[in-house]
Design a protein around this motif. Structure first.
Motif, PDB file in Angstrom:
ATOM      1  N   LEU A   1      -0.519  14.385  -1.591  1.00 36.55           N
ATOM      2  CA  LEU A   1      -0.424  15.045  -2.890  1.00 36.55           C
ATOM      3  C   LEU A   1      -0.696  14.110  -4.057  1.00 36.55           C
ATOM      4  O   LEU A   1      -0.733  14.553  -5.196  1.00 36.55           O
ATOM      5  CB  LEU A   1       0.961  15.681  -3.058  1.00 36.55           C
ATOM      6  N   GLY A   2      -0.825  12.836  -3.814  1.00 36.50           N
ATOM      7  CA  GLY A   2      -1.017  11.865  -4.884  1.00 36.50           C
ATOM      8  C   GLY A   2       0.285  11.165  -5.212  1.00 36.50           C
ATOM      9  O   GLY A   2       1.357  11.570  -4.784  1.00 36.50           O
ATOM     10  N   PRO A   3       0.213  10.080  -5.986  1.00 35.53           N
ATOM     11  CA  PRO A   3       1.431   9.322  -6.317  1.00 35.53           C
ATOM     12  C   PRO A   3       2.367  10.104  -7.235  1.00 35.53           C
ATOM     13  O   PRO A   3       1.966  11.043  -7.919  1.00 35.53           O
ATOM     14  CB  PRO A   3       0.903   8.073  -7.004  1.00 35.53           C
ATOM     15  N   LYS A   4       3.632   9.670  -7.205  1.00 32.53           N
ATOM     16  CA  LYS A   4       4.647  10.285  -8.066  1.00 32.53           C
ATOM     17  C   LYS A   4       4.308  10.008  -9.522  1.00 32.53           C
ATOM     18  O   LYS A   4       3.955   8.910  -9.902  1.00 32.53           O
ATOM     19  CB  LYS A   4       6.020   9.693  -7.714  1.00 32.53           C
ATOM     20  N   ARG A   5       4.456  11.025 -10.349  1.00 27.20           N
ATOM     21  CA  ARG A   5       4.143  10.855 -11.776  1.00 27.20           C
ATOM     22  C   ARG A   5       5.394  10.912 -12.592  1.00 27.20           C
ATOM     23  O   ARG A   5       6.314  11.539 -12.360  1.00 27.20           O
ATOM     24  CB  ARG A   5       3.182  11.924 -12.218  1.00 27.20           C
TER      25      ARG A   5
ATOM     26  N   GLN B   1      10.161   8.941  -0.545  1.00 24.40           N
ATOM     27  CA  GLN B   1       9.025   9.318  -1.377  1.00 24.40           C
ATOM     28  C   GLN B   1       7.726   9.427  -0.581  1.00 24.40           C
ATOM     29  O   GLN B   1       6.866  10.232  -0.925  1.00 24.40           O
ATOM     30  CB  GLN B   1       8.849   8.330  -2.531  1.00 24.40           C
ATOM     31  N   VAL B   2       7.588   8.635   0.469  1.00 16.80           N
ATOM     32  CA  VAL B   2       6.406   8.776   1.324  1.00 16.80           C
ATOM     33  C   VAL B   2       6.372  10.175   1.912  1.00 16.80           C
ATOM     34  O   VAL B   2       5.331  10.853   1.912  1.00 16.80           O
ATOM     35  CB  VAL B   2       6.386   7.704   2.439  1.00 16.80           C
ATOM     36  N   MET B   3       7.521  10.635   2.398  1.00 21.03           N
ATOM     37  CA  MET B   3       7.580  11.985   2.967  1.00 21.03           C
ATOM     38  C   MET B   3       7.310  13.035   1.882  1.00 21.03           C
ATOM     39  O   MET B   3       6.612  14.016   2.130  1.00 21.03           O
ATOM     40  CB  MET B   3       8.940  12.225   3.618  1.00 21.03           C
ATOM     41  N   ARG B   4       7.830  12.833   0.689  1.00 16.38           N
ATOM     42  CA  ARG B   4       7.604  13.798  -0.405  1.00 16.38           C
ATOM     43  C   ARG B   4       6.138  13.844  -0.826  1.00 16.38           C
ATOM     44  O   ARG B   4       5.617  14.906  -1.128  1.00 16.38           O
ATOM     45  CB  ARG B   4       8.449  13.434  -1.635  1.00 16.38           C
ATOM     46  N   ARG B   5       5.479  12.679  -0.862  1.00 17.90           N
ATOM     47  CA  ARG B   5       4.083  12.618  -1.287  1.00 17.90           C
ATOM     48  C   ARG B   5       3.145  13.307  -0.307  1.00 17.90           C
ATOM     49  O   ARG B   5       2.014  13.593  -0.649  1.00 17.90           O
ATOM     50  CB  ARG B   5       3.621  11.172  -1.482  1.00 17.90           C
ATOM     51  N   PHE B   6       3.634  13.550   0.892  1.00 18.31           N
ATOM     52  CA  PHE B   6       2.821  14.267   1.871  1.00 18.31           C
ATOM     53  C   PHE B   6       3.291  15.705   2.057  1.00 18.31           C
ATOM     54  O   PHE B   6       2.910  16.373   3.001  1.00 18.31           O
ATOM     55  CB  PHE B   6       2.789  13.512   3.201  1.00 18.31           C
TER      56      PHE B   6
ATOM     57  N   THR C   1       2.888   5.962  -2.895  1.00 15.30           N
ATOM     58  CA  THR C   1       4.013   6.791  -3.338  1.00 15.30           C
ATOM     59  C   THR C   1       4.287   6.698  -4.833  1.00 15.30           C
ATOM     60  O   THR C   1       4.484   7.721  -5.478  1.00 15.30           O
ATOM     61  CB  THR C   1       5.295   6.419  -2.580  1.00 15.30           C
ATOM     62  N   PHE C   2       4.309   5.491  -5.384  1.00 17.43           N
ATOM     63  CA  PHE C   2       4.695   5.312  -6.777  1.00 17.43           C
ATOM     64  C   PHE C   2       3.523   5.057  -7.707  1.00 17.43           C
ATOM     65  O   PHE C   2       3.686   5.052  -8.920  1.00 17.43           O
ATOM     66  CB  PHE C   2       5.709   4.175  -6.912  1.00 17.43           C
ATOM     67  N   GLY C   3       2.342   4.786  -7.148  1.00 19.31           N
ATOM     68  CA  GLY C   3       1.163   4.561  -7.972  1.00 19.31           C
ATOM     69  C   GLY C   3       0.985   3.141  -8.449  1.00 19.31           C
ATOM     70  O   GLY C   3       0.110   2.862  -9.256  1.00 19.31           O
TER      71      GLY C   3
ATOM     72  N   VAL D   1       0.833  -1.198   0.000  1.00 20.63           N
ATOM     73  CA  VAL D   1       0.000   0.000   0.000  1.00 20.63           C
ATOM     74  C   VAL D   1       0.873   1.254   0.000  1.00 20.63           C
ATOM     75  O   VAL D   1       0.566   2.232  -0.685  1.00 20.63           O
ATOM     76  CB  VAL D   1      -0.969  -0.013   1.199  1.00 20.63           C
ATOM     77  N   LEU D   2       1.985   1.229   0.743  1.00 24.27           N
ATOM     78  CA  LEU D   2       2.909   2.371   0.698  1.00 24.27           C
ATOM     79  C   LEU D   2       3.454   2.568  -0.712  1.00 24.27           C
ATOM     80  O   LEU D   2       3.616   3.700  -1.169  1.00 24.27           O
ATOM     81  CB  LEU D   2       4.062   2.180   1.687  1.00 24.27           C
ATOM     82  N   SER D   3       3.734   1.463  -1.411  1.00 26.52           N
ATOM     83  CA  SER D   3       4.197   1.571  -2.796  1.00 26.52           C
ATOM     84  C   SER D   3       3.117   2.170  -3.684  1.00 26.52           C
ATOM     85  O   SER D   3       3.412   2.999  -4.557  1.00 26.52           O
ATOM     86  CB  SER D   3       4.590   0.194  -3.337  1.00 26.52           C
TER      87      SER D   3
END
Length: 123
Positions: free
Chosen positions: A119-123, A86-91, A60-62, A55-57
């Motif tokens: 903020l949503g997953p990394k694109r 990336q978890v920290m970045r996504r928030f 963060t990564f979609g 779920v963390l993946s």
């Protein structure tokens, strides 16, 4: 069998390490539970061992497929660091907090209980 002072000291030190490790684990699970709720995922998944990383993946990564990187021996270390970062970045955390969070997963409590939004997953 006769025990020496060093044997008793080692036994006590092992017990302290496992207690500290358990406390860190509980704190991380509480933080993940809150992050999952902020990302509109069921918080109960933070308790299930492989499902929490999947779920963390996804958060963060979609994609859930990135969790397969945990199987590869050396790659899993770098994946764990990248996932925490990336978890920290996504928030919406700042760069310094993200770098610290990559190496100290307990810092996940900051976006979990702070005024950070997903903020949503990394694109």
């Amino acid at each position: 069998m006769k025990y020496t002072f060093q044997d008793l000291y080692q036994y006590g030190a092992d017990g302290n390490r496992s207690a500290i490790g358990f406390i860190v684990l509980v704190v991380c699970v509480v933080g993940w539970w809150q992050l999952f709720k902020k990302a509109d995922r069921p918080g109960i998944l933070s308790i299930i061992p492989i499902a929490n990383v999947a779920v963390l993946s996804k958060i963060t990564f979609g994609s859930y497929w990135y969790v397969l990187l945990l199987i590869v021996p050396i790659v899993n270390i770098f994946y764990g660091i990248a996932l925490n970062y990336q978890v920290m970045r996504r928030f919406g955390c700042g760069r310094i907090l993200c770098i610290l969070g990559a190496f100290f997963p307990v810092l996940v409590l900051i976006p979990a209980f702070g005024d950070y939004t997903y903020l949503g997953p990394k694109r």
